[in-house]
Design an enzyme around this catalytic site. Structure first.
Site, PDB file in Angstrom:
ATOM      1  N   ASN A 106       0.835  -1.206   0.000  1.00  0.00           N
ATOM      2  CA  ASN A 106       0.000   0.000   0.000  1.00  0.00           C
ATOM      3  C   ASN A 106       0.868   1.253   0.000  1.00  0.00           C
ATOM      4  O   ASN A 106       1.961   1.261   0.544  1.00  0.00           O
ATOM      5  CB  ASN A 106      -0.937   0.007   1.213  1.00  0.00           C
ATOM      6  CG  ASN A 106      -1.908  -1.169   1.169  1.00  0.00           C
ATOM      7  OD1 ASN A 106      -2.101  -1.773   0.109  1.00  0.00           O
ATOM      8  ND2 ASN A 106      -2.469  -1.525   2.309  1.00  0.00           N
ATOM      9  N   HIS A 123       6.067  -0.721  -2.604  1.00  0.00           N
ATOM     10  CA  HIS A 123       5.649   0.021  -3.803  1.00  0.00           C
ATOM     11  C   HIS A 123       5.697   1.525  -3.606  1.00  0.00           C
ATOM     12  O   HIS A 123       4.976   2.264  -4.271  1.00  0.00           O
ATOM     13  CB  HIS A 123       4.229  -0.412  -4.219  1.00  0.00           C
ATOM     14  CG  HIS A 123       4.175  -1.847  -4.653  1.00  0.00           C
ATOM     15  ND1 HIS A 123       2.991  -2.542  -4.770  1.00  0.00           N
ATOM     16  CD2 HIS A 123       5.161  -2.725  -4.971  1.00  0.00           C
ATOM     17  CE1 HIS A 123       3.262  -3.798  -5.160  1.00  0.00           C
ATOM     18  NE2 HIS A 123       4.569  -3.930  -5.276  1.00  0.00           N
ATOM     19  N   CYS A 131      11.546  14.147  -9.191  1.00  0.00           N
ATOM     20  CA  CYS A 131      11.648  14.495 -10.620  1.00  0.00           C
ATOM     21  C   CYS A 131      11.823  13.225 -11.463  1.00  0.00           C
ATOM     22  O   CYS A 131      12.696  12.405 -11.204  1.00  0.00           O
ATOM     23  CB  CYS A 131      12.851  15.422 -10.843  1.00  0.00           C
ATOM     24  SG  CYS A 131      13.128  15.774 -12.596  1.00  0.00           S
ATOM     25  N   CYS A 134      15.672  13.954 -13.294  1.00  0.00           N
ATOM     26  CA  CYS A 134      16.938  13.921 -12.513  1.00  0.00           C
ATOM     27  C   CYS A 134      16.768  13.198 -11.186  1.00  0.00           C
ATOM     28  O   CYS A 134      17.728  13.066 -10.411  1.00  0.00           O
ATOM     29  CB  CYS A 134      17.445  15.345 -12.294  1.00  0.00           C
ATOM     30  SG  CYS A 134      16.445  16.283 -11.115  1.00  0.00           S
ATOM     31  N   CYS A 155      10.390  20.325 -12.330  1.00  0.00           N
ATOM     32  CA  CYS A 155      11.566  20.266 -11.456  1.00  0.00           C
ATOM     33  C   CYS A 155      12.299  21.614 -11.486  1.00  0.00           C
ATOM     34  O   CYS A 155      12.516  22.186 -12.560  1.00  0.00           O
ATOM     35  CB  CYS A 155      12.493  19.162 -11.949  1.00  0.00           C
ATOM     36  SG  CYS A 155      14.072  19.074 -11.101  1.00  0.00           S
ATOM     37  N   CYS A 158      15.953  20.763 -13.255  1.00  0.00           N
ATOM     38  CA  CYS A 158      16.169  20.397 -14.674  1.00  0.00           C
ATOM     39  C   CYS A 158      14.924  20.595 -15.528  1.00  0.00           C
ATOM     40  O   CYS A 158      14.926  20.277 -16.708  1.00  0.00           O
ATOM     41  CB  CYS A 158      16.616  18.927 -14.763  1.00  0.00           C
ATOM     42  SG  CYS A 158      15.254  17.779 -14.517  1.00  0.00           S
ATOM     43  N   THR A 196      -4.649  -8.863   0.079  1.00  0.00           N
ATOM     44  CA  THR A 196      -4.004  -8.723  -1.228  1.00  0.00           C
ATOM     45  C   THR A 196      -4.449  -9.850  -2.155  1.00  0.00           C
ATOM     46  O   THR A 196      -4.605 -10.993  -1.739  1.00  0.00           O
ATOM     47  CB  THR A 196      -2.468  -8.692  -1.123  1.00  0.00           C
ATOM     48  OG1 THR A 196      -1.906  -8.562  -2.441  1.00  0.00           O
ATOM     49  CG2 THR A 196      -1.900  -9.942  -0.454  1.00  0.00           C
TER      50      THR A 196
HETATM   51  C1  BV8 Z   1       9.044  -5.473 -11.367  1.00  0.00           C
HETATM   52  C2  BV8 Z   1       1.923   1.318  -7.225  1.00  0.00           C
HETATM   53  C3  BV8 Z   1      11.215  -5.974 -12.102  1.00  0.00           C
HETATM   54  C4  BV8 Z   1       1.405   2.432  -7.996  1.00  0.00           C
HETATM   55  C5  BV8 Z   1       1.636  -0.906  -8.139  1.00  0.00           C
HETATM   56  C6  BV8 Z   1       6.443  -6.911 -17.789  1.00  0.00           C
HETATM   57  C7  BV8 Z   1       7.430  -5.962 -17.560  1.00  0.00           C
HETATM   58  C8  BV8 Z   1       7.872  -5.676 -16.271  1.00  0.00           C
HETATM   59  C9  BV8 Z   1       7.340  -6.328 -15.204  1.00  0.00           C
HETATM   60  C10 BV8 Z   1       6.344  -7.246 -15.448  1.00  0.00           C
HETATM   61  C11 BV8 Z   1       5.895  -7.566 -16.712  1.00  0.00           C
HETATM   62  N1  BV8 Z   1       4.918  -8.504 -16.604  1.00  0.00           N
HETATM   63  C12 BV8 Z   1       4.724  -8.799 -15.306  1.00  0.00           C
HETATM   64  C13 BV8 Z   1       5.594  -8.063 -14.604  1.00  0.00           C
HETATM   65  C14 BV8 Z   1       5.744  -8.023 -13.220  1.00  0.00           C
HETATM   66  C15 BV8 Z   1       4.777  -6.956 -12.707  1.00  0.00           C
HETATM   67  C16 BV8 Z   1       3.524  -7.703 -12.286  1.00  0.00           C
HETATM   68  O1  BV8 Z   1       3.546  -8.377 -11.288  1.00  0.00           O
HETATM   69  N2  BV8 Z   1       2.446  -7.598 -13.083  1.00  0.00           N
HETATM   70  C17 BV8 Z   1       1.226  -8.332 -12.734  1.00  0.00           C
HETATM   71  C18 BV8 Z   1       0.014  -7.466 -12.978  1.00  0.00           C
HETATM   72  C19 BV8 Z   1       1.232  -9.621 -13.531  1.00  0.00           C
HETATM   73  N3  BV8 Z   1       5.438  -6.332 -11.571  1.00  0.00           N
HETATM   74  C20 BV8 Z   1       6.128  -5.209 -11.742  1.00  0.00           C
HETATM   75  O2  BV8 Z   1       6.170  -4.558 -12.776  1.00  0.00           O
HETATM   76  C21 BV8 Z   1       6.907  -4.782 -10.523  1.00  0.00           C
HETATM   77  N4  BV8 Z   1       8.248  -4.500 -10.888  1.00  0.00           N
HETATM   78  O3  BV8 Z   1       8.680  -6.586 -11.567  1.00  0.00           O
HETATM   79  O4  BV8 Z   1      10.329  -5.008 -11.615  1.00  0.00           O
HETATM   80  C22 BV8 Z   1      11.251  -5.772 -13.576  1.00  0.00           C
HETATM   81  C23 BV8 Z   1      11.519  -4.511 -14.068  1.00  0.00           C
HETATM   82  C24 BV8 Z   1      11.588  -4.348 -15.451  1.00  0.00           C
HETATM   83  C25 BV8 Z   1      11.362  -5.428 -16.313  1.00  0.00           C
HETATM   84  C26 BV8 Z   1      11.048  -6.696 -15.779  1.00  0.00           C
HETATM   85  C27 BV8 Z   1      10.984  -6.861 -14.407  1.00  0.00           C
HETATM   86  C28 BV8 Z   1       6.306  -3.503  -9.945  1.00  0.00           C
HETATM   87  C29 BV8 Z   1       4.990  -3.840  -9.275  1.00  0.00           C
HETATM   88  C30 BV8 Z   1       4.466  -2.609  -8.555  1.00  0.00           C
HETATM   89  C31 BV8 Z   1       3.399  -1.991  -9.396  1.00  0.00           C
HETATM   90  N5  BV8 Z   1       2.824  -0.877  -8.645  1.00  0.00           N
HETATM   91  N6  BV8 Z   1       1.120   0.164  -7.576  1.00  0.00           N
HETATM   92  C32 BV8 Z   1       0.024   2.797  -7.552  1.00  0.00           C
HETATM   93  O5  BV8 Z   1      -0.419   2.416  -6.443  1.00  0.00           O
HETATM   94  O6  BV8 Z   1      -0.624   3.487  -8.338  1.00  0.00           O
HETATM   95  S1  BV8 Z   1       0.749  -2.352  -8.193  1.00  0.00           S
HETATM   96  C33 BV8 Z   1      -0.759  -2.270  -7.409  1.00  0.00           C
HETATM   97  O7  BV8 Z   1      -1.127  -3.645  -7.189  1.00  0.00           O
HETATM   98  C34 BV8 Z   1      -0.733  -1.656  -6.019  1.00  0.00           C
HETATM   99  O8  BV8 Z   1       0.568  -1.293  -5.594  1.00  0.00           O
HETATM  100  C35 BV8 Z   1      -1.197  -2.776  -5.128  1.00  0.00           C
HETATM  101  O9  BV8 Z   1      -0.596  -2.688  -3.919  1.00  0.00           O
HETATM  102  C36 BV8 Z   1      -0.733  -3.946  -5.884  1.00  0.00           C
HETATM  103  C37 BV8 Z   1      -1.346  -5.246  -5.454  1.00  0.00           C
HETATM  104  O10 BV8 Z   1      -2.741  -5.065  -5.431  1.00  0.00           O
HETATM  105  P1  BV8 Z   1      -3.461  -5.439  -4.051  1.00  0.00           P
HETATM  106  O11 BV8 Z   1      -2.895  -4.594  -2.972  1.00  0.00           O
HETATM  107  O12 BV8 Z   1      -3.429  -6.905  -3.860  1.00  0.00           O
HETATM  108  O13 BV8 Z   1      -4.926  -4.924  -4.322  1.00  0.00           O
HETATM  109  P2  BV8 Z   1      -6.034  -5.693  -5.182  1.00  0.00           P
HETATM  110  O14 BV8 Z   1      -7.100  -4.701  -5.473  1.00  0.00           O
HETATM  111  O15 BV8 Z   1      -5.391  -6.442  -6.297  1.00  0.00           O
HETATM  112  O16 BV8 Z   1      -6.604  -6.795  -4.156  1.00  0.00           O
HETATM  113  C38 BV8 Z   1      -7.297  -6.355  -3.002  1.00  0.00           C
HETATM  114  C39 BV8 Z   1      -7.620  -7.605  -2.223  1.00  0.00           C
HETATM  115  O17 BV8 Z   1      -8.246  -7.207  -1.022  1.00  0.00           O
HETATM  116  C40 BV8 Z   1      -8.574  -8.536  -2.946  1.00  0.00           C
HETATM  117  O18 BV8 Z   1      -8.074  -9.865  -2.876  1.00  0.00           O
HETATM  118  C41 BV8 Z   1      -9.880  -8.419  -2.127  1.00  0.00           C
HETATM  119  O19 BV8 Z   1     -10.546  -9.671  -2.039  1.00  0.00           O
HETATM  120  C42 BV8 Z   1      -9.338  -8.037  -0.779  1.00  0.00           C
HETATM  121  N7  BV8 Z   1     -10.250  -7.280   0.071  1.00  0.00           N
HETATM  122  C43 BV8 Z   1     -11.263  -6.445  -0.292  1.00  0.00           C
HETATM  123  N8  BV8 Z   1     -11.830  -5.928   0.837  1.00  0.00           N
HETATM  124  C44 BV8 Z   1     -11.148  -6.445   1.900  1.00  0.00           C
HETATM  125  C45 BV8 Z   1     -10.145  -7.304   1.420  1.00  0.00           C
HETATM  126  N9  BV8 Z   1      -9.294  -7.959   2.226  1.00  0.00           N
HETATM  127  C46 BV8 Z   1      -9.448  -7.789   3.543  1.00  0.00           C
HETATM  128  N10 BV8 Z   1     -10.389  -6.977   4.093  1.00  0.00           N
HETATM  129  C47 BV8 Z   1     -11.250  -6.300   3.308  1.00  0.00           C
HETATM  130  N11 BV8 Z   1     -12.182  -5.502   3.860  1.00  0.00           N
HETATM  131 ZN    ZN Z   2      14.876  17.273 -12.309  1.00  0.00          ZN
END
Ligand code: BV8
Ligand code: ZN
Length: 257
Positions: A106, A123, A131, A134, A155, A158, A196
């Protein structure tokens, strides 16, 4: 109301190394929309369109306004019982010389607002900015009283576009945060995955790494997820309700009467 086995309550009372991974579901009861629930944030857009550098470069104003709209919500909500119970659990374990590691996906900082310490943010966070060119930190902060900012500030060093300090898709997670999270997952007695969908990597790999290393894996989620089938204990209830009930039962079971 939820009931928990004596075995689980005793195991939790005896455990000394706890690791917790939280997702957007923990903030749902505070009024912050999740990403993948039916009325969640991604229902309207594809993640890559908004939460990625490509998306930002293509539509800087739209992405910037989406984050400002989320900041308005985060600025107006309070932690819920799930956040506050995690604070109490951290205190309880640390008072007994245990280690309690809270790892979150989160970006709303509600765990810190509730009083959790040493939170590992995989995350980034939605409050800070830097920026996009830079990488220098930028002082802009959303406030409900200031006039709305419709496009990314520039920025002062830059002239690059300012962006939110979150980790976008395709971006590396902060190495020290990921390393600390993996170390906690590999060495804990009990691993909780709370609120999650376990769809985003590498965060979603942590519960499985913990289980493989021998931890008891507990999932708290009202719905099934990609990892429910691996859970030793699955508590299908909202986290606010489930965590306060679990901790109250644990205290009752483990307080020397
Ligand atoms: C990475 C931040 C290495 C921004 C977020 C192609 C190229 C590059 C990478 C990838 C690729 N293909 C796949 C990947 C990997 C990719 C990935 O995993 N994709 C998925 C979709 C398949 N990951 C990445 O890119 C990560 N980086 O791998 O770097 C790399 C680098 C370059 C090249 C290759 C590899 C970066 C991942 C971070 C992305 N940023 N957000 C923003 O917030 O705007 S992700 C986003 O999803 C949020 O951060 C969030 O935290 C995250 C997970 O979601 P959840 O928190 O689980 O939320 P969700 O809605 O999904 O689920 C909620 C749950 O709560 C549900 O289950 C529901 O039932 C439950 N719920 C509901 N109510 C309740 C409850 N539970 C309890 N109580 C309740 N009351
Ligand atoms: Zn800058």
């Amino acid at each position: 109301m939820h009931t928990f086995s004596d075995n689980l309550l005793q195991t939790l009372g005896a455990a000394r190394k706890i690791a917790v991974l939280t997702g957007a579901g923990v903030s749902a009861e505070s009024g912050v929309a999740t990403f993948r629930d039916p009325n969640g944030l991604w229902a309207k857009f594809r993640p890559e369109e908004l939460a990625s550098m490509d998306g930002f470069l293509k539509n800087p104003n739209m992405v910037w306004e989406w984050y400002e709209a989320r900041r308005e919500v985060v600025d107006s909500v309070k932690p819920n019982a799930g956040h506050t119970t995690l604070v109490e659990m951290q205190q309880w374990y640390e008072e007994r010389g245990g280690r309690f590691t809270l790892i979150t996906q989160n970006v709303d900082r509600l765990h810190q607002q509730a009083g959790s310490r040493d939170v590992i943010e995989l995350h980034g966070n939605i409050i800070d900015n830097y920026c996009s060119r830079c990488k220098k930190p930028h002082e802009y902060r959303y406030t409900s009283t200031a006039p709305s900012v419709k496009e990314p500030p520039r920025c002062t060093y830059c002239g690059g576009m300012i962006r939110p300090a979150v980790v976008w898709f395709g971006e590396m997670l902060p190495p020290d945060a990921l390393e600390a999270a993996q170390e906690a997952a590999e060495t804990c007695d009990v691993f909780f995955s709370i609120g999650t969908s376990a769809e985003v990597y590498p965060a979603a790999g942590l519960p499985i790494e913990a289980k493989r290393a021998g931890a008891l894996f507990i999932e708290v989620n009202p719905n099934q997820t990609a990892i429910t089938r691996f859970a030793d204990v699955s508590i299908s209830a909202p986290s606010g309700e489930a965590l306060s009930a679990l901790f109250a039962n644990m205290l009752a079971k483990n307080t020397i009467s």
